[in-house]
Scaffold this active site. Structure first.
Site, PDB file in Angstrom:
ATOM      1  N   LYS A  64      -5.279 -31.394 -27.087  1.00  0.00           N
ATOM      2  CA  LYS A  64      -3.854 -31.651 -26.912  1.00  0.00           C
ATOM      3  C   LYS A  64      -3.226 -32.175 -28.202  1.00  0.00           C
ATOM      4  CE  LYS A  64      -4.555 -32.427 -21.986  1.00  0.00           C
ATOM      5  NZ  LYS A  64      -4.858 -33.410 -20.946  1.00  0.00           N
ATOM      6  N   GLN A 108      -5.162 -39.872 -20.199  1.00  0.00           N
ATOM      7  CA  GLN A 108      -6.183 -38.910 -19.810  1.00  0.00           C
ATOM      8  C   GLN A 108      -6.909 -39.414 -18.565  1.00  0.00           C
ATOM      9  OE1 GLN A 108      -6.785 -35.864 -21.154  1.00  0.00           O
ATOM     10  NE2 GLN A 108      -8.251 -35.559 -19.507  1.00  0.00           N
ATOM     11  N   ASP A 131       3.635 -36.163 -18.540  1.00  0.00           N
ATOM     12  CA  ASP A 131       2.596 -35.522 -17.733  1.00  0.00           C
ATOM     13  C   ASP A 131       2.970 -35.500 -16.255  1.00  0.00           C
ATOM     14  OD1 ASP A 131       0.173 -34.174 -17.524  1.00  0.00           O
ATOM     15  OD2 ASP A 131      -1.015 -35.995 -17.266  1.00  0.00           O
TER      16      ASP A 131
END
Length: 292
Positions: A64, A108, A131
């Site tokens: 990413k 994450q 996200d």
């Protein structure tokens, strides 16, 4: 849109590939990032937070960050030890939320067992939740309000749109109830006027329910869980699973004989997730810069 398959699906199903569309999205995001920086001096910045040293998670974060760099998006990497507490992680996410140089935050997941993951997600400022993991983002999706989408469900909807899949009036069955995948995917499908049935691995009579679906979204986290004889001929099948050995949640060989469209694993949903993450980071940077 011209597409190329990363998986040999040579029977009935046409591969619904995300690679090319994702590249287009990232290119457009990069152009917007350049224009923002030229006009204001502000470079969109994505902060990634990793707790522990899980090799797969570390690989995802590096990927990413590399994609961010190629898109002209700055990145900040925060790596915390595996023994980090919920309070320590919340403090770090709060610090990043208050940092005006950071426009998007990605935690994450999964995080180590001792951490309250929901508490950690809720420490991310909604304006920086690129996200789409907070309750604020879920509520915006559920109520059809503007906001940042959960990246994988949002990427799925963009992929369905690109392949001209008619959703209005269609019966969509979502297999999975994750608050950041299955549940928001159903909300977005509902907003597109599909009729949505939520199911999961413990649903009674699951194959019969799936067999009624025009669109199937498999997000259950079990390899080869959805079999070909579960599918209605001509169904559109989105495999949002990723398991060890590049195996999705759908038995691809069986499903290819029945479905009309099928996402490959890898190369289907995955690229769309990252593309939407970068696009939303630029969205967030533009919005935050305008407010200032």
């Amino acid at each position: 849109m011209t597409t190329t398959s990363s998986q040999d699906l040579t029977n009935t199903a046409r591969p619904m590939v995300g690679t090319d569309l994702a590249a287009e999205m990232v290119a457009k995001a990069a152009e917007r990032a350049r224009k923002l920086q030229d006009a204001t001096g502000v470079q969109p910045c994505l902060a990634t937070v990793l707790v522990g040293d899980d090799p797969a998670s570390a690989t995802y974060v590096r990927m990413k960050q590399n994609r961010s760099k190629k898109a002209g998006i700055g990145s900040v990497s925060v790596v915390l030890p595996a023994e980090t507490t919920t309070e320590q992680l919340v403090a770090e996410l709060t610090r990043l939320s208050e940092d005006p140089a950071v426009h998007g935050i990605l935690l994450q997941h999964p995080v180590p067992d001792q951490i309250d993951e929901r508490a950690a997600f809720e420490a991310i400022a909604p304006a920086k939740d690129v996200d789409g993991v907070t309750m604020h983002s879920f509520a915006a999706m559920a109520f059809g309000q503007p906001g940042l989408r959960s990246c994988t469900p949002g990427g799925i909807l963009r992929l369905l749109e690109a392949y001209d899949v008619p959703l209005a009036g269609a019966h969509a069955v979502v297999i999975g109830r994750s608050p950041i995948l299955g549940k928001p995917a159903g909300m977005l499908l509902l907003a597109s006027n599909a009729t949505v049935t939520y199911t999961h691995s413990r649903t009674r009579g699951l194959p019969e329910l799936v067999r009624q679906a025009d669109v199937v979204v498999a997000a259950v986290g079990k390899p080869n869980f959805v079999r070909g004889d579960w599918l209605k001929p001509g169904a559109v099948v989105v495999d949002a699973g990723y398991n060890e050995g590049n195996v999705g949640d759908v038995h691809a060989e069986e499903a290819a004989r029945v479905a009309s469209l099928l996402t490959p694993v890898p190369g289907g949903v995955g690229p769309m997730t990252i593309a939407l993450l970068l696009e939303q980071t630029v969205d967030a940077a533009e919005a935050q810069t305008a407010r200032r």
